[in-house]
Design an enzyme around this catalytic site. Structure first.
Site, mmCIF file in Angstrom:
data_model
loop_
_atom_site.group_PDB
_atom_site.id
_atom_site.type_symbol
_atom_site.label_atom_id
_atom_site.label_comp_id
_atom_site.label_asym_id
_atom_site.label_seq_id
_atom_site.Cartn_x
_atom_site.Cartn_y
_atom_site.Cartn_z
ATOM 1 N N TYR A 1 -26.514 -30.051 53.099
ATOM 2 C CA TYR A 1 -25.916 -29.446 54.323
ATOM 3 C C TYR A 1 -26.391 -27.736 54.509
ATOM 4 O O TYR A 1 -25.620 -26.839 55.095
ATOM 5 C CB TYR A 1 -24.553 -29.315 54.400
ATOM 6 C CG TYR A 1 -23.890 -30.589 54.762
ATOM 7 C CD1 TYR A 1 -24.162 -31.132 56.262
ATOM 8 C CD2 TYR A 1 -23.006 -31.368 54.110
ATOM 9 C CE1 TYR A 1 -23.719 -32.297 56.605
ATOM 10 C CE2 TYR A 1 -22.643 -32.705 54.669
ATOM 11 C CZ TYR A 1 -22.823 -33.107 55.756
ATOM 12 O OH TYR A 1 -22.134 -34.335 56.212
ATOM 13 N N HIS B 1 -22.036 -39.713 57.937
ATOM 14 C CA HIS B 1 -23.072 -38.952 58.238
ATOM 15 C C HIS B 1 -24.392 -39.785 58.721
ATOM 16 O O HIS B 1 -24.588 -40.901 58.176
ATOM 17 C CB HIS B 1 -23.590 -38.037 56.935
ATOM 18 C CG HIS B 1 -24.815 -37.645 57.278
ATOM 19 N ND1 HIS B 1 -25.141 -36.181 57.857
ATOM 20 C CD2 HIS B 1 -26.274 -37.899 56.882
ATOM 21 C CE1 HIS B 1 -26.529 -35.959 57.809
ATOM 22 N NE2 HIS B 1 -27.261 -37.119 57.324
ATOM 23 N N ASN C 1 -14.521 -36.937 59.010
ATOM 24 C CA ASN C 1 -15.134 -37.789 60.082
ATOM 25 C C ASN C 1 -16.229 -39.022 59.585
ATOM 26 O O ASN C 1 -16.851 -39.526 59.980
ATOM 27 C CB ASN C 1 -15.763 -37.083 61.268
ATOM 28 C CG ASN C 1 -17.006 -36.263 60.363
ATOM 29 O OD1 ASN C 1 -17.207 -36.231 59.342
ATOM 30 N ND2 ASN C 1 -17.900 -35.411 61.306
ATOM 31 N N GLU D 1 -33.739 -35.486 54.365
ATOM 32 C CA GLU D 1 -32.753 -36.207 53.681
ATOM 33 C C GLU D 1 -32.953 -37.398 52.918
ATOM 34 O O GLU D 1 -32.588 -37.556 51.674
ATOM 35 C CB GLU D 1 -31.494 -36.620 54.707
ATOM 36 C CG GLU D 1 -30.887 -35.210 55.313
ATOM 37 C CD GLU D 1 -30.112 -35.350 56.498
ATOM 38 O OE1 GLU D 1 -29.812 -34.695 57.135
ATOM 39 O OE2 GLU D 1 -29.904 -36.857 56.983
ATOM 40 N N ARG E 1 -16.575 -42.978 64.387
ATOM 41 C CA ARG E 1 -15.610 -41.950 64.152
ATOM 42 C C ARG E 1 -14.902 -42.196 65.222
ATOM 43 O O ARG E 1 -13.486 -41.987 65.103
ATOM 44 C CB ARG E 1 -16.422 -40.773 64.468
ATOM 45 C CG ARG E 1 -17.349 -40.304 63.326
ATOM 46 C CD ARG E 1 -18.379 -39.079 63.481
ATOM 47 N NE ARG E 1 -18.840 -38.605 62.486
ATOM 48 C CZ ARG E 1 -19.928 -37.848 62.693
ATOM 49 N NH1 ARG E 1 -20.294 -37.506 63.806
ATOM 50 N NH2 ARG E 1 -20.410 -37.369 61.499
ATOM 51 N N THR F 1 -19.481 -35.609 66.694
ATOM 52 C CA THR F 1 -19.105 -34.921 65.407
ATOM 53 C C THR F 1 -17.435 -34.870 65.268
ATOM 54 O O THR F 1 -17.049 -35.102 64.328
ATOM 55 C CB THR F 1 -19.434 -33.578 65.477
ATOM 56 O OG1 THR F 1 -21.058 -33.816 65.493
ATOM 57 C CG2 THR F 1 -19.293 -32.742 63.903
ATOM 58 N N LYS G 1 -18.984 -40.813 53.701
ATOM 59 C CA LYS G 1 -18.546 -39.967 53.095
ATOM 60 C C LYS G 1 -17.233 -40.344 52.228
ATOM 61 O O LYS G 1 -16.745 -41.551 52.360
ATOM 62 C CB LYS G 1 -18.011 -38.711 54.229
ATOM 63 C CG LYS G 1 -19.192 -38.294 55.020
ATOM 64 C CD LYS G 1 -18.775 -37.267 56.115
ATOM 65 C CE LYS G 1 -20.040 -36.653 56.649
ATOM 66 N NZ LYS G 1 -19.775 -35.751 57.962
#
Ligand code: GTP
Ligand code: MG
Length: 148
Positions: free
Chosen positions: A49, A115, A112, A126, A102, A91, A9
């Site tokens: 998402y 993904h 975080n 995806e 993470r 998460t 991310k």
């Protein structure tokens, strides 16, 4: 063999964790079959998402994913979806074990870092969303040293 969509991310990119994260998946033995840097537009973030569209944090999540380039990847290997999720950690980084990505590098759920697909169905969806032209087939020379 199984494939998972893994995405660093914008915070992972900004914090110079691209090499660290790729290295963890490589050292594990997984095979990289897709890799690109993408500045994500709102439509793509919303589609990625879509399942979370009713959540109160959906707007800020989409904004976060569009806030800078991401690194979109497809990794292949036995059990890569579940194992990838374990390597990524819970998460909310407050609950992620040390040793996970993470757990080692993040503090808040809204930042975080990474993904990972959560099921074979999400992975298929995806991968076709982020890599509509397909991925790369290759035979790693180390294969017999990783698989019995
Ligand atoms: P992904 O791998 O990114 O899909 O994360 P996940 O599967 O561990 O969690 P989930 O799919 O439920 O949520 C997707 C993303 O939304 C999370 O990774 C967070 O970035 C964000 N998110 C989830 N829950 C919250 C929350 O309560 N607050 C905020 N701000 N963000 C959240
Ligand atoms: Mg998820």
């Amino acid at each position: 063999s199984e494939r998972s969509y893994i995405m660093i991310k914008p915070d992972g990119v900004q914090r110079n964790l691209v090499g660290e994260i790729i290295s963890r998946f490589e050292r594990k033995g997984f095979k990289l079959v897709g890799l690109k840097m993408v500045t994500v537009d709102k439509g793509l973030a919303e589609r990625h998402y879509a399942d979370l569209s009713s959540k109160p944090f959906y707007g800020s999540l989409v904004e976060y994913i569009c806030s800078g380039p991401v690194v979109a990847m497809v990794w292949e290997g036995k059990g890569v979806i579940a194992t990838g999720r374990k390597m990524i950690g819970a998460t909310n980084p407050a609950n992620s074990e040390p040793g996970t990505i993470r757990g080692d590098f993040a503090i808040e759920v809204g930042r975080n870092i990474i993904h990972g697909s959560d099921s074979p169905e999400s992975a298929t969806k995806e991968i076709s969303l982020w890599f509509p032209d397909g991925v790369n087939e290759w035979m790693p020379a180390a294969r017999p040293w990783i698989y019995e």
